[in-house]
Design a protein around this motif. Structure first.
Motif, short mmCIF file in Angstrom:
data_model
loop_
_atom_site.label_atom_id
_atom_site.label_comp_id
_atom_site.label_asym_id
_atom_site.label_seq_id
_atom_site.Cartn_x
_atom_site.Cartn_y
_atom_site.Cartn_z
N UNK A 190 2.13 13.89 -6.30
CA UNK A 190 1.05 13.62 -7.26
C UNK A 190 1.41 12.45 -8.20
N UNK A 191 2.64 12.45 -8.72
CA UNK A 191 3.04 11.39 -9.65
C UNK A 191 2.99 10.03 -8.97
N UNK A 194 -0.58 8.99 -8.41
CA UNK A 194 -1.23 8.62 -9.66
C UNK A 194 -0.72 7.28 -10.18
N UNK A 195 0.59 7.05 -10.02
CA UNK A 195 1.14 5.76 -10.45
C UNK A 195 0.55 4.63 -9.63
N UNK B 71 2.88 15.60 -16.38
CA UNK B 71 3.08 14.22 -16.82
C UNK B 71 1.78 13.41 -16.97
N UNK B 72 0.66 13.94 -16.48
CA UNK B 72 -0.52 13.06 -16.43
C UNK B 72 -1.33 13.11 -17.72
N UNK B 73 -2.23 12.15 -17.86
CA UNK B 73 -2.97 11.96 -19.11
C UNK B 73 -3.87 13.13 -19.48
N UNK B 74 -4.27 13.91 -18.48
CA UNK B 74 -5.14 15.03 -18.82
C UNK B 74 -4.36 16.31 -19.12
N UNK B 108 13.79 11.00 -5.53
CA UNK B 108 12.55 10.28 -5.80
C UNK B 108 12.71 9.39 -7.02
N UNK B 111 8.95 8.02 -12.55
CA UNK B 111 8.01 7.13 -13.24
C UNK B 111 8.00 7.47 -14.73
N UNK B 113 5.78 8.15 -17.00
CA UNK B 113 4.97 9.25 -17.54
C UNK B 113 5.68 10.61 -17.48
N UNK B 114 6.75 10.71 -16.69
CA UNK B 114 7.46 11.99 -16.60
C UNK B 114 8.22 12.35 -17.88
N UNK B 154 4.86 28.20 -8.42
CA UNK B 154 6.27 28.26 -8.03
C UNK B 154 7.19 27.81 -9.15
#
Lengths: 410, 410
Positions: A190-191, A194-195, B71-74, B108, B111, B113-114, B154
């Motif tokens: 998802x990250x 979204x990025x 992490x996302x804006x919403x 990974x 980014x 936003x994390x 989970x």
């Protein structure tokens, strides 16, 4: 029109069952442009139910109740609503007839308490129950609409689709049409997704773009509003193209299409048959496939080779392969896929072998999975997964990856 | 202590996902005697979330939030709560470290936003996230307790079991202990069971007795309160005996034991192995069995004989049987069960053949199912089901009946 869904039932508050009704209704209300801003669950308690209704009335135009219409003493939804809005309960003769027929059809004895189910709110439009006994109801009172439906999903879902939805549509006179479309991706987090499309998400207005992640899958829901349905669809088409130009490699289908449905669709299109050898997944791949109607044209069947004995005896995996490489190996996955394809003269053979967990197997950690794919006339391929979920999470993900890798090859 | 569960996420209101968190938490809170009177779902909208918090504060001591910590804006849950109760968000160094480690472990790229996920409410007890990035929080403010946990099940489930539950228990000082027990029945309808034990339900005080029906199963939850755990259990024992004296014939297990778990337990006890031939169910029986840890000791595997070709080639059903009686027949079920038992030298062979629907097959209506059970040293038995559910409802019920009939024979 804004809606609130109130599910009534102490079994929900005790965590005995999942509230699948709220999901189902929310999804179908979204489709017809009714916004669900709240879902509430309350027990079989008239005072707390009454309080929930009062709260809902301050924030929703339409209140949809599920549950509490049954024959037992703790089923109190319609009694509480009748009391709250000042209506009588009256017997609906058609419902009574239908209840009596239900008992005749299912060859069971009708107990007295079942009669209570034929009582409906005075003045309500009755929503027939084609799969059970308690009828649903829809009525307006003051500034609010109330819809009452039974709790069991196999009764509620067809009732809503066949009668409830239309009753709501009849009351709507919207100018703006709402069109939405879900884009489905696999193999991207998802990250990361979204990025990659950050500028599209930041700049969203109409259509809106909402990401969602689940079991290795990511979806994007695009929703457009426009007085013309065609224009709304054009807006969706444009936004979809913009997104797929960036992350199209991971895209596999639309809307509710599962990976398995996408695979079955592709197999049907190609007129290819499939046979399966499942160790780790123990039949889950085939069972999932068989859940889709019409699959008997392509699914020949296969073998659940959970034991090594079954791998040798039924799928004819060589003893040396199992001894030299182990059951969880590239070599075993390859033989399983090739042999099951030949055994059933299928176009495609697919195999799953791995360590579900929680214990290790053959020195390989839980989550180690080999998937073999043998397609007639092509070299056999094997894929290694290193999963990190629970026992059944690993099995489920292996099935999803199997669908995905096979799809990519078709 | 009374609790309300608030799940935050527009994907829930759009019906994209099921609120499994509410079920999970309700179940585990009931176990420690915390009453859940309401479950609420609200979208990723700060104003409506704030309004939901205000409503919950009027009716619950403990408010548990799931979702909106990502992490996302919403993802706005902690920001909205911080604002509402007047607390700052501060970086938690351990959480930050754990997030960085998570990206290293899963190979990974992290980014930007994390980083937002490492912010926690000032003064909160931090609940570690062992399966993801966003930490949970627990804090008291005024007369209320607030618990915040991530949305993905989970991540949330182990967080609650390993850290959240204890944080709540530390705040409880109850005098009365609550013990509950679920009795599980199969082969009896809810109305029939309730009628049979009407006098017990009418006279219930302590323990309380609550019936619940689902997919052919009926359960009764008995809940007793007493300052002594032993006394509470004695009350449960007495009530259980009273009930089983009347409807004991249909009883098969306790608490969360599924029919399949009851069967696996019995097979383990008897040290019996099993092999399966599945047409209608296409692997569902075996896949369900393999979901249970330790099953490799008894499940040899079997054949998914979805096509008649697989029935003949792999399970050696006689051509004449298929021609004379059809695949959906007592005779075919019998041969399938006997042959698969012999093919894998198992103690037990079980088979499923039938019409899932929606179309008829061989002139037999959807829901017609034959189950064959071959046990070493006993005559083979066949059972006819006439089900009336959906395609997959019929498949699911057939698996349940298979478990039940086999259990009754062991």
């Amino acid at each position: 029109m804004n809606a609130e869904i109130i599910a009534v039932g102490s079994e929900l508050l005790l965590g005995q069952i999942l509230n699948t009704n709220a999901k189902f209704l929310s999804e179908h209300l979204a489709e017809i442009g009714v916004n669900v801003f709240y879902q509430t669950v309350v027990g079989d308690n008239p005072n707390r139910l009454k309080q929930s209704i009062e709260v809902a009335e301050t924030r929703a135009d339409l209140i949809i109740f599920t549950g509490g219409l049954g024959p037992t003493k703790d089923d109190l939804t319609k009694e509480t609503i009748a009391n709250h809005i000042g209506k009588q309960l009256v017997q609906d003769d058609e419902a009574m007839e239908s209840i009596e027929q239900y008992f005749i059809r299912t060859k069971r004895h009708m107990t007295e308490n079942n009669k209570k189910q034929a009582l409906v709110l005075e003045g309500a439009k009755v929503l027939p129950n084609d799969h059970g006994m308690a009828p649903g109801m829809f009525l307006r009172s003051g500034n609010h609409f109330y819809m009452l439906m039974p709790g069991p999903p196999y009764e509620m879902e067809p009732m809503f689709l066949n009668y409830g939805k239309q009753a709501i549509l009849d009351e709507l006179d919207t100018v703006e049409k709402i069109e939405s479309r879900v884009l489905r991706f696999f193999g991207i987090g998802e990250s990361k997704l979204e990025t990659d499309i950050q500028h599209i998400i930041d700049g969203q207005t109409n259509p809106t773009v909402a990401p969602l992640a689940k079991e290795g899958e990511v979806t994007l829901r695009l929703t457009a509003k426009h007085p013309s349905v065609e224009e709304a669809r054009t807006l969706l088409d444009q936004k979809e193209k913009e997104i797929l130009d960036i992350v199209g490699d991971y895209f596999y289908g639309y809307d509710e299409t599962s990976l398995m449905e996408a695979l079955v669709g592709k197999l049907a299109e190609n007129k290819q048959s499939i046979a399966c050898a499942e160790s780790l997944t123990a039949g889950m791949f085939q069972s999932d496939m068989a859940a889709i109607q019409g699959v008997s044209q392509m699914l020949k069947g296969g073998i659940v080779c959970y034991s090594n004995e079954a791998k040798e005896k039924l799928v004819q995996v060589k003893k040396e392969t199992l001894e030299q490489y182990g059951a969880v190996s590239k070599e075993c996955a390859k033989e399983l896929a090739e042999n099951i394809r030949e055994l059933l003269s299928a176009d495609i053979g697919i195999s799953f072998t791995g360590v579900a967990g929680p214990d290790s197997l053959e020195g390989k950690p839980p989550g180690t999975v080999w998937i073999g794919i043998a397609i007639k006339g092509k070299p056999t391929k094997s894929y290694l997964l290193e999963l990190a979920s629970s026992r059944n999470g690993n099995r489920r993900r292996a099935v999803n990856y199997g669908c995905y890798y096979l799809l990519k090859q078709l």
